[in-house]
Structures are given as C-alpha cells and as structure tokens.
Design an enzyme around this catalytic site. Structure first.
Site, PDB file in Angstrom:
ATOM      1  N   ARG A 170       0.819  -1.215   0.000  1.00  8.33           N
ATOM      2  CA  ARG A 170       0.000   0.000   0.000  1.00  8.33           C
ATOM      3  C   ARG A 170       0.858   1.274   0.000  1.00  8.33           C
ATOM      4  O   ARG A 170       0.476   2.284   0.565  1.00  8.33           O
ATOM      5  CB  ARG A 170      -0.968   0.039   1.187  1.00  8.33           C
ATOM      6  CG  ARG A 170      -2.051  -1.032   1.129  1.00  8.33           C
ATOM      7  CD  ARG A 170      -3.229  -0.657   2.037  1.00  8.33           C
ATOM      8  NE  ARG A 170      -4.157  -1.784   2.165  1.00  8.33           N
ATOM      9  CZ  ARG A 170      -4.518  -2.331   3.335  1.00  8.33           C
ATOM     10  NH1 ARG A 170      -4.060  -1.861   4.469  1.00  8.33           N
ATOM     11  NH2 ARG A 170      -5.366  -3.335   3.359  1.00  8.33           N
TER      12      ARG A 170
ATOM     13  N   ARG B 250      -3.449   5.778   0.166  1.00  8.82           N
ATOM     14  CA  ARG B 250      -4.164   6.595   1.128  1.00  8.82           C
ATOM     15  C   ARG B 250      -3.322   7.594   1.910  1.00  8.82           C
ATOM     16  O   ARG B 250      -3.828   8.616   2.355  1.00  8.82           O
ATOM     17  CB  ARG B 250      -4.876   5.668   2.120  1.00  8.82           C
ATOM     18  CG  ARG B 250      -5.835   4.723   1.434  1.00  8.82           C
ATOM     19  CD  ARG B 250      -6.428   3.728   2.396  1.00  8.82           C
ATOM     20  NE  ARG B 250      -5.440   2.816   2.948  1.00  8.82           N
ATOM     21  CZ  ARG B 250      -5.733   1.881   3.845  1.00  8.82           C
ATOM     22  NH1 ARG B 250      -6.969   1.753   4.287  1.00  8.82           N
ATOM     23  NH2 ARG B 250      -4.799   1.082   4.315  1.00  8.82           N
TER      24      ARG B 250
ATOM     25  N   ARG C  98      -7.853  11.231  -6.155  1.00 12.51           N
ATOM     26  CA  ARG C  98      -9.060  10.505  -5.795  1.00 12.51           C
ATOM     27  C   ARG C  98     -10.279  11.419  -5.632  1.00 12.51           C
ATOM     28  O   ARG C  98     -11.411  10.944  -5.639  1.00 12.51           O
ATOM     29  CB  ARG C  98      -8.825   9.715  -4.503  1.00 12.51           C
ATOM     30  CG  ARG C  98      -8.142   8.356  -4.701  1.00 12.51           C
ATOM     31  CD  ARG C  98      -9.029   7.365  -5.439  1.00 12.51           C
ATOM     32  NE  ARG C  98     -10.348   7.274  -4.846  1.00 12.51           N
ATOM     33  CZ  ARG C  98     -10.646   6.588  -3.761  1.00 12.51           C
ATOM     34  NH1 ARG C  98      -9.710   5.893  -3.135  1.00 12.51           N
ATOM     35  NH2 ARG C  98     -11.873   6.574  -3.293  1.00 12.51           N
TER      36      ARG C  98
END
Length: 349
Positions: A30, A34, A43
């Site tokens: 990841r 985020r 996003r």
C-alpha cells in the site's frame, strides 16, 4: 513476456532470486494510496474502482511512491476485487468499509452461475501495466492478485468480516460447494495474473490477507491445493512470486509449500523464526509493524535496524534473501516524510 528493460542491477530482483543485492531492497505494501496527498488529490476526481480501471490514473498512482520514496519496486495500483468485477460480480469499494458484494455467493446455484474473467474487461489493467513498463526505467513492477481463499471470503460474507463465520460454515459443512467455488476463483486468479505477466510485470504477489483466520489443518485441506495450483501454473513464466498473509505464523510452512519463491511475514513473527518454517531456498519479505511508523523517528529507526538485523539472521538460518517491507500495508495516517527517511535508512544499512 515482453520485457524491454535492463533490470540486471535491481536489488529487489537480486534478493528474491537468492543473489546478493547491492543494497537491502525496500518497498511497502500500500505504498501507493491513502497516505499520499498527491493520491488524495487524484481521488477527489475518481472513485477507487474507477481509478483501478483507468490506465493513465492507475499508472500515475503507481508512480507516485517511486518518485517520493525511491523504493526498489513498484506495485501496480489495483485492488484484489478487480478480477471479480471483471467477471461480472456486482460490487463496490465503499470508503472506510472495503469491498461490498451486492449478491453474496452462498449456494451451489450461485457458484455455478459465476463467469470467468472477461478479457475485454481487464484490458485497462493490461494497458496500465504496459504504460508502467515504459515509464519505470530500472525499477521492477510487481503485479498482484488476491488469493482464492481471500476472494472467497469476500464473496461469501458479502464484505469484510471479523470472524468469517459464513465462509467457514460453507467450507466445513458444504465442502463440495466450497471446492467448486475455490476452483472457479483459482481459475480467475490465474487468468488475472497471467494477463499482468504477459503485459510485462517483473514479479507477482498473491495476497491471502485473511488466511490467518484458519487453523493449519483447515488451511491444508481447504485452501492449500488451490493456492498451489496458482503458483504451479504460473511457475512456467519464471518471474518471482511472493505469497503473503496476515496472522499466518502457524501457516508459514504450508504457505511456503504452495510454491512461491518469496514468503511475506507479518510483524508478529521474527524473520529468523520464519526462515526455519519455510521451504529451503525461500526468500522472506517483511516485517516492520506498520504502527511503528506512527510512533516518531527514534522508534522507527530502532525498529527498522532490528528488522534489518533479523533479516540477516534469517539469511544465516537459510533464507535465500530478505526484502524489507512492512508487516502489512501502509496506514492512512502515516506521514510520507517518515517513509522517505525510512527508505534512506534501510538503503544506508
């Protein structure tokens, strides 16, 4: 496989192949996503699933951590449910929840009705890989997929689950249906990974994120034959293959038997201990606790040095090599600046 790049100097590919790398290779699960402000900006204009299926967007998100951190490998920005969507499953990735399945698969009739991956539907993922191969230069690209068990758990539960009660109930009480479902998902996983390898990824990782919910006996009977088929089918390509799950200390020996050359280890298990559990000649990946990165630089530095030392002990104990990573994915609240410093530290060791 069309690989037009010279990756002979890649520390990542050296370590996973059991050669001596020029430095300890590091990348983060990841790493794209985020925690990055540049990702959040993108996003705002694209939902998670839309971003996965738009080649230019997926390419840009994949490249963001390469520019920022200087990690030794890129991992394709995608999601483990993408092949399910490409097989016609009605699902969405709900913010702060995860994948949600509109019609959970809980009967033999629903299993029989499942379709294979639509090659046209995964064309955007193939296009993203091709863009990345052209853009990454000497940085290898890791493709990935969810393992059949983890995909099954989402399909049967209808979304994320703490106890996987419905999944285990089908597995234990309706074993014929369970194996039929796992056979279809194994075919799906193989097709999705094969398309990525054909498009040019340099390595693959299979995420069996929820396998740690199982006992060793359950894993061997209900999961291992299907995971083994994934790796044995793709072995002909000769690309490095990593097998990773969370909470899998008791399963590491069985997971290693499935046939990957690299086994990912979460933060609960020392790498030197993992080296004695996996098959001889297996490289290890891991395993800094992702929460440590939130604890301030002195804690991060001390823990990172300990992981590097543990990795060296693992190699002395028989592991083929060590790739530095977190024990699970980067947490959303992680300071990207700390990860930049962490990469520099590991490279300096």
């Amino acid at each position: 496989m069309s690989n037009r790049r010279d990756l002979s100097q890649s520390p990542y590919l050296a370590a996973v192949a059991g050669r001596k790398p020029s430095r300890i290779p590091v990348w983060f699960m990841r790493q794209a996503g985020r925690s990055l402000p540049e990702y959040r900006a993108l996003r705002e204009r694209h939902s998670m699933l839309a971003a996965c299926f738009e080649p230019e967007v997926a390419c840009e998100i994949t490249l963001q951590p390469i520019r920022r951190y200087g990690v030794d490998a890129a991992i394709l920005f995608s999601d483990i449910v993408v092949p399910l969507r490409a097989a016609g499953i009605d699902l969405d990735i709900v913010p702060d929840v995860g994948p949600v399945i509109a019609q959970p698969i809980r009967t033999q009739a629903a299993i029989d009705a499942m379709k294979p991956v639509d090659r046209q539907a995964i064309q955007p993922i193939v296009a993203a890989v091709e863009l990345l191969v052209a853009a990454l230069g000497e940085v290898p690209l890791i493709g990935f997929a969810g393992a059949p068990f983890t995909l099954a758990s989402y399909l049967v539960e209808g979304g994320p689950s703490r106890n996987h009660a419905r999944t285990k109930a089908m597995m234990l009480a309706e074993s014929a249906s369970w194996h039929a479902l796992m056979t279809k998902l194994t075919d799906l996983t193989i097709a999705f990974l094969r398309s990525q390898i054909d498009a040019g990824v340099d390595a693959i990782q299979v995420f069996d994120s929820w396998a740690g919910t199982l006992s060793l006996a359950q894993y061997r009977q209900y999961v291992l034959p299907h995971s083994t088929r994934v790796f044995s089918t793709l072995a002909e390509y000769g690309v490095p293959m990593t097998h990773f799950g969370v909470g899998t200390a008791e399963l590491l020996s069985a997971m290693s038997q499935a046939g990957a050359n690299v086994v990912g280890v979460d933060w609960r298990t020392a790498l030197a201990d993992a080296a004695t559990r996996v098959q001889p000649g297996t490289a290890l990946q891991g395993n800094l606790d992702p929460v440590v990165v939130l604890a301030g630089w002195p804690a991060v530095e001390g823990a990172a040095r300990a992981v590097v030392d543990d990795g060296r002990r693992a190699v002395d104990a028989g592991a083929a090599g060590h790739v530095f990573n977190l024990g699970h994915g980067v947490l959303p609240e992680t300071d990207p600046g700390v990860l930049t410093e962490l990469v520099a530290l590991v490279h300096s060791l």
